[in-house]
Design a protein around this motif. Structure first.
Motif, PDB file in Angstrom:
ATOM      1  N   THR A 158       0.843  -1.199   0.000  1.00 16.42           N
ATOM      2  CA  THR A 158       0.000   0.000   0.000  1.00 16.42           C
ATOM      3  C   THR A 158       0.883   1.256   0.000  1.00 16.42           C
ATOM      4  O   THR A 158       0.527   2.277  -0.597  1.00 16.42           O
TER       5      THR A 158
ATOM      6  N   VAL B 112      -2.769  -9.604  -7.336  1.00 14.44           N
ATOM      7  CA  VAL B 112      -1.337  -9.335  -7.424  1.00 14.44           C
ATOM      8  C   VAL B 112      -0.656 -10.305  -8.402  1.00 14.44           C
ATOM      9  O   VAL B 112       0.263  -9.925  -9.130  1.00 14.44           O
TER      10      VAL B 112
ATOM     11  N   LYS C 239      -8.593  -0.126   2.371  1.00 15.19           N
ATOM     12  CA  LYS C 239      -7.877   0.899   3.147  1.00 15.19           C
ATOM     13  C   LYS C 239      -8.306   2.278   2.678  1.00 15.19           C
ATOM     14  O   LYS C 239      -8.637   2.463   1.511  1.00 15.19           O
TER      15      LYS C 239
ATOM     16  N   SER D 258       3.463   1.893   8.264  1.00 16.73           N
ATOM     17  CA  SER D 258       3.013   3.188   7.757  1.00 16.73           C
ATOM     18  C   SER D 258       2.010   3.852   8.700  1.00 16.73           C
ATOM     19  O   SER D 258       1.970   5.078   8.807  1.00 16.73           O
ATOM     20  N   SER D 259       1.176   3.045   9.395  1.00 19.00           N
ATOM     21  CA  SER D 259       0.193   3.641  10.323  1.00 19.00           C
ATOM     22  C   SER D 259       0.901   4.396  11.447  1.00 19.00           C
ATOM     23  O   SER D 259       0.467   5.484  11.844  1.00 19.00           O
TER      24      SER D 259
ATOM     25  N   ARG E 154       8.915  -8.548   9.026  1.00 15.16           N
ATOM     26  CA  ARG E 154       9.558  -7.768  10.079  1.00 15.16           C
ATOM     27  C   ARG E 154       9.634  -8.523  11.391  1.00 15.16           C
ATOM     28  O   ARG E 154      10.568  -8.376  12.151  1.00 15.16           O
TER      29      ARG E 154
ATOM     30  N   TYR F 101      -0.076 -14.155   8.362  1.00 11.04           N
ATOM     31  CA  TYR F 101      -0.774 -13.469   7.265  1.00 11.04           C
ATOM     32  C   TYR F 101      -0.002 -13.631   5.951  1.00 11.04           C
ATOM     33  O   TYR F 101      -0.576 -13.957   4.905  1.00 11.04           O
TER      34      TYR F 101
HETATM   35  N1  COA Z   1       8.970  -1.588   6.581  1.00 15.32           N
HETATM   36  C1  COA Z   1       8.033  -0.858   7.142  1.00 15.32           C
HETATM   37  N2  COA Z   1       6.719  -1.136   7.083  1.00 15.32           N
HETATM   38  C2  COA Z   1       6.355  -2.233   6.403  1.00 15.32           C
HETATM   39  C3  COA Z   1       7.298  -3.058   5.771  1.00 15.32           C
HETATM   40  C4  COA Z   1       8.665  -2.696   5.897  1.00 15.32           C
HETATM   41  N3  COA Z   1       9.640  -3.408   5.340  1.00 15.32           N
HETATM   42  N4  COA Z   1       6.636  -4.064   5.176  1.00 15.32           N
HETATM   43  C5  COA Z   1       5.330  -3.882   5.418  1.00 15.32           C
HETATM   44  N5  COA Z   1       5.151  -2.780   6.164  1.00 15.32           N
HETATM   45  C6  COA Z   1       3.887  -2.265   6.703  1.00 15.32           C
HETATM   46  C7  COA Z   1       3.142  -1.406   5.744  1.00 15.32           C
HETATM   47  O1  COA Z   1       3.574  -0.067   5.815  1.00 15.32           O
HETATM   48  C8  COA Z   1       1.725  -1.576   6.189  1.00 15.32           C
HETATM   49  O2  COA Z   1       1.462  -0.770   7.318  1.00 15.32           O
HETATM   50  P1  COA Z   1       0.004  -0.247   7.679  1.00 15.32           P
HETATM   51  O3  COA Z   1      -0.902  -1.440   7.667  1.00 15.32           O
HETATM   52  O4  COA Z   1       0.231   0.357   9.005  1.00 15.32           O
HETATM   53  O5  COA Z   1      -0.368   0.765   6.649  1.00 15.32           O
HETATM   54  C9  COA Z   1       1.674  -3.007   6.670  1.00 15.32           C
HETATM   55  O6  COA Z   1       2.992  -3.350   6.977  1.00 15.32           O
HETATM   56  C10 COA Z   1       1.105  -3.912   5.633  1.00 15.32           C
HETATM   57  O7  COA Z   1       1.959  -3.917   4.528  1.00 15.32           O
HETATM   58  P2  COA Z   1       1.654  -3.764   3.002  1.00 15.32           P
HETATM   59  O8  COA Z   1       2.903  -4.195   2.354  1.00 15.32           O
HETATM   60  O9  COA Z   1       1.147  -2.429   2.610  1.00 15.32           O
HETATM   61  O10 COA Z   1       0.628  -4.855   2.790  1.00 15.32           O
HETATM   62  P3  COA Z   1      -0.865  -4.747   2.647  1.00 15.32           P
HETATM   63  O11 COA Z   1      -1.339  -5.842   3.523  1.00 15.32           O
HETATM   64  O12 COA Z   1      -1.441  -3.418   2.798  1.00 15.32           O
HETATM   65  O13 COA Z   1      -0.963  -5.088   1.089  1.00 15.32           O
HETATM   66  C11 COA Z   1      -1.075  -6.533  -0.809  1.00 15.32           C
HETATM   67  C12 COA Z   1      -0.729  -6.347   0.648  1.00 15.32           C
HETATM   68  C13 COA Z   1      -1.428  -5.260  -1.529  1.00 15.32           C
HETATM   69  C14 COA Z   1       0.153  -7.102  -1.430  1.00 15.32           C
HETATM   70  C15 COA Z   1      -2.226  -7.541  -0.825  1.00 15.32           C
HETATM   71  O14 COA Z   1      -3.332  -7.025  -0.145  1.00 15.32           O
HETATM   72  C16 COA Z   1      -2.620  -7.904  -2.236  1.00 15.32           C
HETATM   73  O15 COA Z   1      -1.935  -8.651  -2.875  1.00 15.32           O
HETATM   74  N6  COA Z   1      -3.743  -7.360  -2.710  1.00 15.32           N
HETATM   75  C17 COA Z   1      -4.229  -7.613  -4.053  1.00 15.32           C
HETATM   76  C18 COA Z   1      -5.397  -8.579  -4.067  1.00 15.32           C
HETATM   77  C19 COA Z   1      -4.918  -9.990  -4.146  1.00 15.32           C
HETATM   78  O16 COA Z   1      -4.138 -10.384  -4.985  1.00 15.32           O
HETATM   79  N7  COA Z   1      -5.421 -10.792  -3.245  1.00 15.32           N
HETATM   80  C20 COA Z   1      -5.041 -12.161  -3.124  1.00 15.32           C
HETATM   81  C21 COA Z   1      -3.840 -12.295  -2.245  1.00 15.32           C
HETATM   82  S1  COA Z   1      -3.986 -13.770  -1.342  1.00 15.32           S
END
Ligand code: COA
Length: 159
Positions: A9, A73, A41, A128-129, A90, A97
């Protein structure tokens, strides 16, 4: 040409994400950082803003491209010709998850593997939150985000 995508995200991109991008560049020929249009989100920054922040922060890495995607994705990975999906781990709490997502993605596209990379320990408690929350309370986030994000957060939360 071994190309991978790094989806997320990125609201906003942090130095933890940049650390993962650097590590992916060490392993692969091309890394597509792809910003998810996630209906679950409510982002602080628009998709365009998030892309600009990432582009500016990775401009010294010639192997990195930045784009966005909507939908599955694995479909985006196929469309750009990627062989894998990069995800950051992390802490143990991320694992369940991520494991579920990786297995579902492998079921959907058996040739696309998920590669987990661990950021430097100093970023393991970042997300990020937390950054958005700190910035909204006028706390200094310069140790955690690239300068362009720091400026954007300042402007966003100016009273
Ligand atoms: N450093 C700092 N923060 C990190 C990090 C790192 N290295 N890696 C992850 N984070 C944080 C992110 O900032 C985010 O924080 P927040 O929730 O406070 O905003 C949190 O961890 C989640 O990470 P993010 O990488 O943004 O994952 P997500 O869960 O929002 O998104 C997708 C994951 C977009 C990859 C997933 O939802 C997706 O693939 N969606 C498409 C639909 C799909 O294909 N679905 C089937 C999948 S099974």
């Amino acid at each position: 040409m071994r190309k991978v995508i790094y989806p997320g995200t990125f609201d906003p991109v942090t130095l933890g994400h940049i650390d993962i991008i650097q590590r992916a560049c060490d392993l692969f020929d091309e890394v597509v950082v792809t910003v998810a249009i996630n209906p679950d989100k409510t982002p602080l920054f628009t998709i365009e803003e998030r892309i600009v922040f990432i582009k500016e922060s990775v401009k010294c890495y010639p192997k990195v491209l930045v784009d966005s995607f909507d939908g599955l994705v694995v479909e985006h990975a196929k469309n750009v010709g990627a062989i894998g999906i990069i995800r950051g781990l992390r802490a143990l709490s991320d694992f369940e998850y991520e494991f579920q997502m990786a297995l579902m993605n492998r079921k959907l596209a058996k040739n696309i593997n998920t590669v987990f990379l661990m950021p430097h320990e100093k970023y393991t408690y970042l997300n990020s939150s937390i950054i958005r929350n700190l910035a909204s309370l006028n706390s200094d986030v310069s140790d955690f985000v690239p300068p362009i994000v720091q400026e954007a957060l300042k402007k966003k939360f100016i009273k």
